[in-house]
Design an enzyme around this catalytic site. Structure first.
Site, PDB file in Angstrom:
ATOM      1  N   ASP A  61     -12.326  21.053   6.961  1.00 23.60           N
ATOM      2  CA  ASP A  61     -11.538  19.898   6.539  1.00 23.60           C
ATOM      3  C   ASP A  61     -10.512  20.292   5.489  1.00 23.60           C
ATOM      4  OD1 ASP A  61     -10.623  17.358   6.004  1.00 23.60           O
ATOM      5  OD2 ASP A  61     -12.317  16.815   4.732  1.00 23.60           O
ATOM      6  N   ASP A 118      -4.188  17.556   8.179  1.00 24.71           N
ATOM      7  CA  ASP A 118      -5.600  17.349   7.852  1.00 24.71           C
ATOM      8  C   ASP A 118      -6.479  17.659   9.061  1.00 24.71           C
ATOM      9  OD1 ASP A 118      -8.056  16.587   6.933  1.00 24.71           O
ATOM     10  OD2 ASP A 118      -7.571  14.462   6.704  1.00 24.71           O
TER      11      ASP A 118
END
Length: 880
Positions: free
Chosen positions: A89, A326
């Site tokens: 992440d 992201d």
């Protein structure tokens, strides 16, 4: 990872709970040999890298991608460290996963049991006096937590243990990872989870933003890797497998693995010094694919033809937190201010309303006809100083002349349309919901190797099929910045020694009494790898090499650089017939003869295909003729030969080459092989010879690239030869610069049937049999090749009669000249990339069809290397 992504996971988790889906998972497990292949190949990275770097796999989760981590040193001899899985992440910075004692933390849903702190002899819980940033003292331990707006949260205490990112199994290669890359690392030992974290597939999460708390920064600080950067390369599959995982790409810590790349890497600024990796969207475009029947990448035309810019407020798209890349967010979220413009244009180009309700299509291939979304990301020439030379920046701002250094990232429909396997319907996964800024999620990232470079505050993009199994075992992991490189032992002579002219008598015969004369000889160097990032261009490197050798640099094109080198010519010998035509030879070269085998034995290569001058009407290429001496095994250059051609820069003129046939040939061999320059040339000429009845001539065929052909049906996943990716030019035989535009329709009418005939012939087994026989009977060594097959083939229209320059031809049609009015040699690489990646994409589509048959149900058309776009554009600004 963003809150809206967690909501997506919740929906997906509920969808996966039915008995039918569980049965499908069992079917997937039988089809999971490729993840074993994926892991088997990881060991290659341990011995081939000159710099400290680490290559690891990533796997398919429920909408996200995850990695395997290993934690602790077992107290009991013979036991393995404990494996955990974590979502990778870039939108967060903490690493956390549930530990023993965590109540209702979803152990039954996760890939592994909770981390048992009692089994690790190296586990250490941080005391209140040892709190790392972000922690606070509570219950006599250092705690920290994370909450999300939709209600999910986790709480953890800080702990330190032996930690490394590795493989799914603790085999010898994973032990080698431990020896080289394990560190004592602080992570969150979760004791409480709520909401979506309970039912996600991965145990936890690994934050990878630009933060001191991340694993990459710690590996760099402890000199386990050389650079404070990493890359992510994602594929997408429509299934997952709990135990071993489904291999879906790779990560590289500390470097860039260019073996994954199918285009140069281009860079944009990271607008934030720390935290989220933030980029600036300078424009959004939609391209109409309805006329693109094969779903392959087509050329971007002029404004208003195939590609149009959305009329949006750019400042609103980038305000607030900005636009972040992201990996922990599955989908892409853009500013709500762009929704109306997007809906209107999508309706125009798709012929249907854009909605997040399920959409039905007649076949998966129909997805390819939906628009491609193209993102223009702000950059400047300081980040990509070599892009113009490499042909990445051509046509002087065709889409946005005011920002010629920006790069374009294409998001084909297979990446933003998601299949529901139970209903067979599709739902778009791009949303216009953000009040400020936006999120470019994992579906945006697919099909690209993306560099997150905290060290130099930039983000890099290179096209890739992210197929870790397809790259060869040998190779190196490299810096994102590197000088141009030339192939070893691939230099070739293009002009015979000028001194030969001084050996000639007035009557044109040889004067053997003149002895040794000096002159210059034209040579070429074959480019092996273009410069990356801020590295030296091929022209600069070639100038340095020429100066060091006492040669004179001349010029470079997209594949070669040229120079004049000093040479000496022996005018004769005792056995040389004074009446023969003169050529340079050594004193002992008395038996050199020119025959049909000389060119192969001496590896004489054809030069680049180009117009001789601005007044020429046809393109030519030159090859130096050699004489071969059987006694001493040497080659002697005796003259030049030329032939007509329609490839490279000349094929960029779409009036000259209105159609191409794109072809992937599989050359089967028992082992991994690579093709030399002379083998590639023979393959090109053999393909032309096999298609001579269809009008194809030598000089019309070009091998764009070749790569390892992995046997996906082999349990070991071994190499079974090489895939050669070719483009066959279908020329306009009535080419006339003055009348091309007026006769565009008739040109297409005349050449379209020829392209169809060539396409049909290529798919006939007689074609591949003849090509195999031709290469087998030549003097070039092709002994390792046992058969040839056509893996994929289709015709590609290059010219369009819609208003200028062959429709999609971004410069005025005509000859090449130094003023830039014609296609430059550098710009030809655009079309090479275009053909290469379209064909690579088609092959991935071919693999998907095989997978559909294996699974017995629909799967999304195209993984990361899909046939429809994969980030391909002919453009003014750089594209990846």
């Amino acid at each position: 990872m963003m809150a809206h992504d967690l909501r997506r996971i919740l929906q997906d988790v509920h969808d996966e709970q039915t008995e039918q889906e569980q049965q499908e998972q069992e079917t997937m497990r039988e089809y999971s040999r490729h993840e074993r292949d994926f892991q088997r190949n990881l060991q290659r990275s341990l011995s081939t890298s000159p710099d400290p770097v680490q290559v690891t796999p990533v796997f398919q989760g429920i909408g996200t991608h995850y990695a395997d981590i290993w934690v602790g040193e077992p107290k009991v001899a013979g036991e393995d460290p404990q494996r955990q899985t974590v979502i990778v992440d870039t939108g967060s910075h903490y690493t956390a996963f549930p530990c023993s004692g965590c109540d209702s933390c979803g152990e039954e849903y996760h890939t592994n049991k909770l981390f048992d702190i009692s089994k690790s002899q190296t586990f250490h819980k941080n005391s209140c006096s040892e709190c790392s940033p972000g922690g606070h003292c509570h219950n006599n331990q250092c705690e920290f937590s994370q909450s999300y707006t939709e209600g999910s949260s986790w709480k953890a205490y800080q702990a330190i243990d032996k930690f490394w990112v590795g493989r799914a199994n603790h085999d010898q290669a994973n032990k080698d990872f431990s020896d080289r890359y394990s560190i004592n690392f602080m992570f969150g030992c979760q004791y409480s989870e709520t909401g979506l974290f309970i039912k996600q597939l991965a145990n936890g999460i690994m934050g990878m933003s630009a933060s001191e708390a991340t694993i990459v920064k710690h590996l760099y600080d402890e000199q386990k890797i050389k650079h404070n950067l990493f890359t992510m390369c994602f594929q997408r599959h429509d299934y997952y497998e709990k135990d071993q995982g489904v291999g879906s790409g790779a990560m590289v810590f500390g470097g860039v693995d260019t073996r994954l790349h199918t285009s140069p890497m281009l860079f944009v600024h990271d607008l934030k010094a720390t935290g989220w990796y933030t980029v600036y969207i300078n424009g959004v475009y939609l391209r109409d694919n309805r006329d693109n029947a094969n779903g392959a990448a087509s050329v971007v035309g002029s404004q208003g033809t195939t590609t149009d810019r959305l009329s949006v407020d750019i400042s609103k798209m980038n305000n607030g937190k900005g636009v972040i890349v992201d990996s922990g967010t599955t989908d892409t979220y853009l500013s709500s201010s762009a929704r109306a413009a997007f809906d209107k244009m999508w309706m125009q180009k798709a012929g249907r309303v854009f909605t997040h309700s399920a959409m039905a299509f007649d076949s998966p291939e129909d997805i390819n006809k939906l628009p491609t979304i193209i993102f223009q990301l702000r950059s400047d020439s300081s980040l990509n100083p070599n892009q113009e030379y490499e042909g990445i920046n051509s046509a002087s701002g065709n889409l946005d002349p005011s920002n010629p250094s920006d790069i374009l990232v294409a998001m084909p429909p297979s990446h933003y349309m998601e299949l529901n396997a139970k209903t067979g319907k599709y739902v778009p996964r791009i949303y216009f919901t953000e009040g400020s800024g936006g999120v470019l999620g994992a579906n945006f990232m697919q099909g690209h190797d993306i560099l997150f470079d905290w060290e130099n505050q930039r983000v890099g993009f290179a096209r890739s099929d992210c197929d870790y199994n397809s790259i060869p075992v040998d190779g190196v992991i490299e810096s994102p910045d590197a000088d141009c490189e030339f192939l070893d032992e691939a230099d070739f002579i293009r002009d015979a020694c000028s001194a030969v002219e001084e050996c000639v008598k007035d009557g044109g015969t040889t004067d053997v009494s003149k002895g040794i004369k000096s002159g210059t000889e034209g040579w070429g160097r074959v480019i092996g790898a273009q410069a990356r990032g801020t590295g030296k261009s091929c022209e600069d490197v070639a100038k340095e090499l020429a100066a060091g050798a006492g040669s004179t640099f001349l010029s470079c094109d997209d594949a070669k650089c040229y120079e004049d080198r000093p040479c000496k010519c022996t005018c004769g010998g005792g056995d040389l017939d004074p009446q023969t035509t003169s050529f340079c030879r050594d004193k002992d070269a008395s038996d050199a003869t020119v025959d049909d085998s000389s060119a192969d034995k001496c590896e004489d290569l054809w030069g680049s295909c180009h117009l001789h001058d601005a007044t020429s009407t046809s393109c030519m290429q030159l090859r130096v003729q050699s004489a071969f001496n059987e006694k001493d095994g040497n080659c002697y250059k005796v003259g030049n030969e030329t032939r007509a051609c329609n490839t490279a820069a000349c094929a960029a003129d779409t009036y000259r080459v209105p159609f191409k046939v794109q072809t992937i040939l599989g050359l089967k061999a028992a082992t991994n092989i690579s093709l030399s320059n002379i083998q590639i040339q023979l393959l090109e000429d053999s393909v032309a010879e096999a298609l001579k009845e269809q009008g194809v001539k030598a000089g019309d065929v070009r091998v764009v690239t070749s790569r390892t052909w992995m046997n996906i049906d082999n349990e070991e996943g071994s190499a079974q030869g090489v895939k050669a990716i070719l483009e066959i030019s279908i020329p306009n035989l009535q080419y006339d610069q003055a009348t091309n535009f007026a006769h565009c329709s008739s040109i297409l009418t005349a050449t379209n049937p020829v392209a169809a005939q060539v396409d049909d012939a290529v798919q006939d087994s007689k074609f591949t049999t003849e090509v195999f026989n031709l290469i087998s009977s030549s003097n070039v060594n092709f002994e390792e090749v046992t058969s040839i097959s056509t893996l994929e083939s289709w015709q590609q229209q290059m010219a369009y009669c819609n208003g200028g320059g062959g429709g999609d031809y971004p410069w005025p049609p005509g000859g090449e000249d130094e003023e830039g009015d014609g296609p430059s040699a550098a710009s030809a690489v655009i079309f090479s990339f275009l053909a290469c990646f379209a064909m690579l994409g088609a092959y991935m589509h071919f693999k998907n069809k095989k997978k559909e048959a294996a699974l017995g149900r629909y799967t999304t058309v195209g993984e990361s290397g899909s046939s429809e776009d994969e980030g391909l554009e002919l453009r003014s600004t750089a594209v990846v």
